[in-house]
Motif scaffolding. Sequence first.
Motif, PDB file in Angstrom:
ATOM      1  N   LEU A   1      -8.945   4.397  -2.219  1.00 30.09           N
ATOM      2  CA  LEU A   1      -8.410   3.049  -1.981  1.00 30.09           C
ATOM      3  C   LEU A   1      -9.520   2.159  -1.466  1.00 30.09           C
ATOM      4  CD1 LEU A   1      -6.145   0.867  -1.502  1.00 30.09           C
ATOM      5  CD2 LEU A   1      -6.009   1.784   0.841  1.00 30.09           C
TER       6      LEU A   1
ATOM      7  N   TRP B   1      -3.728  -5.784  -7.733  1.00 35.64           N
ATOM      8  CA  TRP B   1      -4.182  -4.393  -7.655  1.00 35.64           C
ATOM      9  C   TRP B   1      -4.306  -3.765  -9.035  1.00 35.64           C
ATOM     10  CZ3 TRP B   1       0.586  -6.100  -6.001  1.00 35.64           C
ATOM     11  CH2 TRP B   1       1.702  -5.645  -6.704  1.00 35.64           C
TER      12      TRP B   1
ATOM     13  N   CYS C   1     -10.478   5.902   2.220  1.00 34.01           N
ATOM     14  CA  CYS C   1     -10.235   4.471   2.077  1.00 34.01           C
ATOM     15  C   CYS C   1     -11.409   3.648   2.614  1.00 34.01           C
ATOM     16  CB  CYS C   1      -8.971   4.064   2.838  1.00 34.01           C
ATOM     17  SG  CYS C   1      -7.505   5.043   2.414  1.00 34.01           S
TER      18      CYS C   1
ATOM     19  N   LEU D   1       0.825  -1.201   0.000  1.00 35.06           N
ATOM     20  CA  LEU D   1       0.000   0.000   0.000  1.00 35.06           C
ATOM     21  C   LEU D   1       0.864   1.258   0.000  1.00 35.06           C
ATOM     22  CD1 LEU D   1      -2.862  -0.969   2.505  1.00 35.06           C
ATOM     23  CD2 LEU D   1      -2.932  -0.964   0.002  1.00 35.06           C
TER      24      LEU D   1
ATOM     25  N   HIS E   1      -9.570  -1.770  -0.092  1.00 37.63           N
ATOM     26  CA  HIS E   1      -8.730  -2.912   0.268  1.00 37.63           C
ATOM     27  C   HIS E   1      -9.615  -4.016   0.826  1.00 37.63           C
ATOM     28  CE1 HIS E   1      -6.528  -5.118   3.535  1.00 37.63           C
ATOM     29  NE2 HIS E   1      -5.750  -5.383   2.516  1.00 37.63           N
TER      30      HIS E   1
END
Length: 282
Positions: A129, A278, A69, A58, A131
């Motif tokens: 982002l 990613w 995020c 990251l 995740h």
Amino acid sequence: MTSPPPSGGTAPGDGRSGAPAPGDGHYGEDLFAPEHPRETERIDAAALVFDPVTTRRLRALGVGPGSRCLDVGAGTGTVTRWLLEEAGVDEVIALDRDTAQLGAPASPRLRVITADLTDESLRPGGFDLIHARFVLMHLPQRRRLITRLAGWLDPGGLLVLGDALEVPDTLDSSSAYRRTMDAMWRALRSTIGTDISTVPAYPHFLREEGLRDVAAELCCPPLVAGGPLARFWSETWTRMRPALEETGLVDAAAVDEALAYLDSPRLAELGPGMLLSWGRRN
């Protein structure tokens, strides 16, 4: 945080071939209930191993101040806290079906959402982002969910997916360790639908979503006796023991032998690792 021989008709490590149809149970309900007294310890043992891999990637991808995020399947919040305290992002939304292990938000930059990722009414907004680690592998709708997650990215936003992947020893199909690991993948699939066979295709899926700068890396941390990863598998197998034996791939003696092996100086295995994939929204 979570990852298959002639005896059972399953191709080594694929977590799918020859296995029963995926079950319709749920992680956290049918297996690994969050209220179990050792569940936090089990999750944190895996986090201790895989967090450095995740956070290093990251940081290399430029996650930092200015970022909004979404941490999907936030668990005990180790990555969420890193994003806030180390990366210094502007905001983190921690999403999980059960958020009790996160505790009360300790920062005004943290928002906790208790929800199921598969809930079609979920609209958390746009992100720089997103995740998700050891989440999609447990959800039969994983391909559709990748589309959904990619759709929540703001322009330039990153989608980072981490799931389990095995590189099994093809010369070993009969050891207690191998049979217990195979039984685990089979039991996970038949109970809650876990399937790691499509994990290597994640980069292709991200490209299909129109993301750019798509790449992936595989990390298989050392599996050493008494180490956190060995403790994670030991606790996982212990908690799943009835389901393991129900597969017919192992009996009680084999599970006992596999558990002892995880704590033995004879331990010599390349344990399941994590594939990180990613891509970035245009």
